[in-house]
Write a protein that holds these residues in place. Structure first.
Motif, PDB file in Angstrom:
ATOM      1  N   ILE A 210       0.814  -1.196  -0.107  1.00 12.20           N
ATOM      2  CA  ILE A 210       0.149  -0.101   0.028  1.00 12.20           C
ATOM      3  C   ILE A 210       0.914   1.072   0.017  1.00 12.20           C
ATOM      4  O   ILE A 210       0.565   2.347  -0.650  1.00 12.20           O
ATOM      5  CB  ILE A 210      -0.973  -0.029   1.170  1.00 12.20           C
ATOM      6  N   LEU A 211       1.806   1.156   0.792  1.00 10.83           N
ATOM      7  CA  LEU A 211       2.844   2.401   0.921  1.00 10.83           C
ATOM      8  C   LEU A 211       3.454   2.634  -0.438  1.00 10.83           C
ATOM      9  O   LEU A 211       3.677   3.841  -0.988  1.00 10.83           O
ATOM     10  CB  LEU A 211       3.943   2.114   2.072  1.00 10.83           C
ATOM     11  N   ARG A 212       4.070   1.456  -1.077  1.00 11.48           N
ATOM     12  CA  ARG A 212       4.691   1.761  -2.103  1.00 11.48           C
ATOM     13  C   ARG A 212       3.675   1.612  -3.674  1.00 11.48           C
ATOM     14  O   ARG A 212       4.471   1.645  -4.671  1.00 11.48           O
ATOM     15  CB  ARG A 212       5.870   0.602  -2.391  1.00 11.48           C
ATOM     16  N   LYS A 213       2.540   1.471  -3.550  1.00 10.69           N
ATOM     17  CA  LYS A 213       1.693   1.529  -4.646  1.00 10.69           C
ATOM     18  C   LYS A 213       1.893   0.382  -5.734  1.00 10.69           C
ATOM     19  O   LYS A 213       1.919   0.351  -6.916  1.00 10.69           O
ATOM     20  CB  LYS A 213       1.808   2.932  -5.594  1.00 10.69           C
ATOM     21  N   LYS A 214       2.153  -0.776  -4.788  1.00 13.37           N
ATOM     22  CA  LYS A 214       2.476  -1.788  -5.581  1.00 13.37           C
ATOM     23  C   LYS A 214       0.999  -2.881  -5.702  1.00 13.37           C
ATOM     24  O   LYS A 214       0.080  -2.621  -5.170  1.00 13.37           O
ATOM     25  CB  LYS A 214       3.641  -2.940  -5.009  1.00 13.37           C
ATOM     26  N   ARG A 215       1.236  -3.939  -6.612  1.00 18.40           N
ATOM     27  CA  ARG A 215       0.236  -5.001  -6.587  1.00 18.40           C
ATOM     28  C   ARG A 215       0.770  -6.175  -6.088  1.00 18.40           C
ATOM     29  O   ARG A 215       2.031  -6.438  -6.288  1.00 18.40           O
ATOM     30  CB  ARG A 215      -0.434  -5.312  -7.933  1.00 18.40           C
ATOM     31  N   LEU A 216       0.259  -6.756  -5.156  1.00 17.33           N
ATOM     32  CA  LEU A 216       0.627  -7.736  -4.331  1.00 17.33           C
ATOM     33  C   LEU A 216      -0.380  -9.141  -4.641  1.00 17.33           C
ATOM     34  O   LEU A 216      -1.428  -9.168  -4.738  1.00 17.33           O
ATOM     35  CB  LEU A 216       0.396  -7.522  -2.833  1.00 17.33           C
ATOM     36  N   TYR A 217       0.535 -10.345  -4.891  1.00 18.48           N
ATOM     37  CA  TYR A 217      -0.295 -11.588  -4.993  1.00 18.48           C
ATOM     38  C   TYR A 217       0.207 -12.577  -3.956  1.00 18.48           C
ATOM     39  O   TYR A 217       1.238 -13.045  -3.648  1.00 18.48           O
ATOM     40  CB  TYR A 217       0.209 -11.974  -6.341  1.00 18.48           C
TER      41      TYR A 217
END
Length: 799
Positions: A210-217
């Motif tokens: 969330i902090l780094r604006k990523k997508r997590l799987y």
């Protein structure tokens, strides 16, 4: 000082809406005007001349005090036009509409209110004593224009604007106070459980994403605590103003209940969130069948006169707004529960709903996702393995030629123009049909003529619906019967969806025609790879967290779900003791089509008999098809069991109450053995939560391969060409996911004990074993004879 920002349009549409709920106020309103509006605006702006200033950005901040709280409200937007004449300066508000402009006796109040807001801001900035307000209506089909013009003094305008802001201040002050209370409570929130193995890694991974604006799987086996491990860090980010809103998106109703339970848990920890669960219109409507018009529904009549009071009452008295809560307040205020829930979502911290509310081009929540910009939204996507097939469906569309003839017959006596336009589309489809024997692929250019005709048809139909709703006094029209109108509207939405999807067609699509079983010609826009389309919607949020217990192989899901090179993937180890789960593979069974004989059905039935006879309890048996399920059920019923059992089987198209009744048979500590026969990938194949002794074993018959059909063969062909992975992508990976989900019904908590039997020799092949989760090793390879001993030993050790 607190500051609230709102657009001119959102402000006036929220405060000033009134009247009945109808099709034009829900799905139909401005459907074509959204596309045509820009063209009409630009054309009229160009014709206005050099002294006409188009698209003027305006903004004004007012200090407001309400209920003892002082804050600022910034109202902003773009005026369509500003020009001067002999009387002074004027604001021009342009509206492209399909309604006959001669049926208007005055400017529509909401349109006038937008112009008044811009007039007030411009008058303030330029110290004007008054200003002209012009509403310009352009009839989109004919481009005929009609003006409503007035001059208003600054004093009158200021008084009107102050009243408007005062109405909104009630909502703004509530929101400020709520968010302050919410954030203070979240600051003290600690993880509500002792961390299990790997759970701390999950929580940190979600928060950092969330902090780094990523997508997590995330692949996390059942029992890891995926729901709390994703919701907790998302809530922490909300309290720190890193994120603005959390969307918890699911494919099935039961997983929404799990999210609600987690929110109730946080509420017990003194961290309440304003949450709303969105339910499909068909399931929440008070009527047996939704009918969004005041003639058929008392809740639609005057809906907009009451809905704001209903929503405010709900927000100020409830926190977790479930389906039942929405129904209670909707009935109290006599408003549509579906529309009320959507309005409530605007003010909530946490929104629970189906995938389509965020990602479907025809159903996504326009109030959140209509603008192509990144918002501080967090998408938590549960059971995300389902999103691959769901996204392919959402970004695909089809048209049936015979439907055009049926609609022509329905409407021809009332509108020759609509009938002729339908006939034109039918002829275009006939041209495509003539080149199609069984299946024919078409290129983009071959379908352009049809799409142009569809555009003309949808424009004419839009005008026809407006004439039905607002008949011209000099040219009255014969109203359509309600059933005919519903058919025509549904058909209209189909062609609009087809046009919208056509805009997305690229190298990730194929266009093809084929025939239904009754010989009707169908043209398909089939999305083969949904990643590019999903990416467009995922970009509208800050972070997306995809999680599932069955995310193997992870590279396939990351690729299909718009993963990027620098996005993260996490595997959470299973918290279960391997000693409490027995996994067996029957090596002498095959469910290949050419081996589905009576002898094989008898062998499968014998395996099931021996499996459930080892210990009294509750069991599920999953089959690849209803046909095989019925064949094995017959074999099981031929001879009595040593001890009496209850045998139940899944039926096709079970209603919600029937599904609940089926699951009620699986009780804690049963007095006798209960067996449920189900179909893999069906309603009982995933999402159900039968904990402890409510389920102690499952038999999974076959590898779950989808049936060979036109669509799956097209997928195989496409991915063979693109990646050399056609069979895996079209058949093996989706099939194995159904197997993993079915087997996953057995062990739900760390206290559960259970046995799983996989029946198909193909499970011993390397290509399948590579898809086994880590916790499936080691496993036992058995025959009918050796399985009995293995089971007896397992239950002896776990009794």
């Amino acid at each position: 000082m607190y500051e609230i920002k709102i657009s001119v349009r959102n402000l006036v549409e929220f405060i000033m809406r009134s009247g009945d709920l109808s099709v034009s106020s829900t799905g139909l309103k401005d459907a074509n005007a959204m596309q045509e509006g820009t063209r009409i605006h630009k054309k009229l702006q160009r014709k206005a001349g050099a002294g006409y200033h188009a698209e003027v950005a305006l903004s004004h901040t007012s200090e407001v005090t309400y209920d003892g709280l002082t804050f600022q409200i910034t109202v902003e937007g773009r005026a369509d036009g500003i020009y001067s004449d002999e009387l002074g300066w004027n604001i021009d508000e342009i509206k492209g509409i399909y309604r006959d402009i001669h049926t208007l006796s005055e400017a529509i109040p909401v349109h006038r209110a937008q112009a008044l807001c811009y007039g007030l801001i411009y008058a303030l900035q330029n110290t004007l004593d008054g200003i002209g307000i012009r509403i310009t209506y352009c009839h989109i089909p004919t481009e005929e224009v009609r003006y409503f013009h007035e001059f208003i003094s600054f004093a009158e305008l200021q008084n009107w604007y102050d009243t408007l802001l005062a109405s909104y201040a009630k909502w703004a002050s509530w929101q400020i106070r709520w968010q302050e209370e919410r954030n203070n409570n979240i600051k003290s929130l600690e993880f509500p459980f002792s961390y299990r193995d790997g759970q701390n890694t999950l929580v940190k991974g979600v928060y950092q994403s969330i902090l780094r604006k990523k997508r997590l799987y995330i692949e996390a086996p059942t029992g890891v605590g995926k729901t709390i491990s994703t919701i907790f860090p998302a809530v922490k980010s909300l309290g720190e103003n890193v994120s603005e809103k959390i969307f918890y998106l699911t494919a099935k109703t039961i997983t929404r209940t799990v999210a609600e339970d987690t929110l109730f848990l946080l509420q017990e920890k003194k961290v309440p969130l304003k949450s709303v669960t969105l339910t499909a219109k068909e399931k929440i409507c008070f009527l047996e069948k939704p009918a969004c018009n005041p003639a058929q529904c008392d809740y639609a009549k005057g809906h907009f006169d009451r809905v704001n009071d209903a929503v405010f009452d709900l927000l100020t008295h409830e926190t977790i707004m479930t389906r039942e809560t929405i129904l209670e307040y909707a009935k109290k205020h006599m408003v549509c529960p579906f529309e009320m829930a959507l309005d409530t979502a605007t003010w909530c911290d946490f929104i629970i709903g189906d995938y389509n509310y965020a990602f479907d081009p025809t159903a996504s929540l326009k109030r959140f996702f209509s603008v192509d910009k990144e918002n501080n939204f967090v998408f938590l996507i549960d059971e995300a393995h389902n999103l691959v097939s769901r996204a392919r469906d959402m970004y695909s569309a089809s048209l049936t030629k015979e439907d055009f003839l049926a609609m022509k017959k329905l409407v021809k006596v009332r509108s020759r123009r609509v009938a002729n336009a339908l006939d034109g589309c039918n002829r275009a489809l006939l041209e495509l049909k003539r080149s199609c024997d069984e299946l024919e692929k078409f290129d983009f250019l071959e379908t352009e003529s049809l799409v142009l005709k569809l555009m003309r048809l949808s424009t004419i139909m839009e005008e026809f619906f407006q004439e039905q709703e607002h008949p011209h006094p000099s040219f009255p029209t014969t109203p359509l019967p309600p059933s005919d109108k519903e058919q025509l509207l549904n058909f209209y939405f189909e062609i609009r969806s087809f046009q919208n999807i056509y805009e997305l067609v690229d190298e990730h699509y194929i266009i093809y025609g084929d025939y239904t079983s009754d010989g009707h010609f169908v043209l398909h826009l089939q999305c083969m790879d949904p990643s590019a389309n999903l990416d467009l919607y995922l970009k509208k949020g800050r972070c997306s967290v995809f999680f599932s217990a069955t995310f193997l192989p992870i590279h396939y899901y990351r690729e299909q779900l718009a993963g990027r090179e620098d996005d993260y993937a996490i595997y959470a180890p299973s918290p279960f003791s391997p000693d409490k789960r027995l996994l067996m593979i029957g090596k002498d069974v095959s469910t290949k089509y050419n081996l589905r004989t009576l002898a094989m059905y008898q062998k499968i039935a014998t395996y099931v008999r021996n499996f459930i006879s080892a210990k009294k309890g509750n069991y599920l048996v999953f089959f690849p098809s209803y046909r095989m399920m019925q064949e094995v059920e017959q074999e099981l019923e031929l001879a009595p069991f040593e001890t009496p059992i209850q045998l139940f089987s899944q039926k096709m198209s079970m209603k919600e109450q029937e599904r609940e009744s089926f699951l009620e048979h699986f009780q804690e500590n049963p007095a006798q053995t209960t067996v449920g026969l189900c179909v893999m990938g069906g309603v009982f194949g995933e999402g159900i939560d039968l904990k402890s002794s409510r389920l102690i074993g499952a038999v999974v018959v076959g590898t779950g391969l989808p049936m060979v059909c036109t669509e799956n063969e097209l997928f195989r062909e496409y991915f063979d060409k693109e990646k050399g992975t056609g069979f895996s992508y079209a058949y093996q990976y989706p099939g194995m996911n159904k197997v993993l989900q079915a087997a996953g019904r057995v062990i739900r908590t760390t206290d559960d004990i259970g046995a799983i039997l996989l029946l198909d020799e193909r499970f011993l092949q390397n290509s399948y074993q590579q898809l086994f989760p880590r916790e499936w090793f080691p496993h036992h390879v058995v025959t009918i004879d050796s399985m009995k001993e293995t089971l007896e030993q397992f239950w002896l050790e776990n009794t």
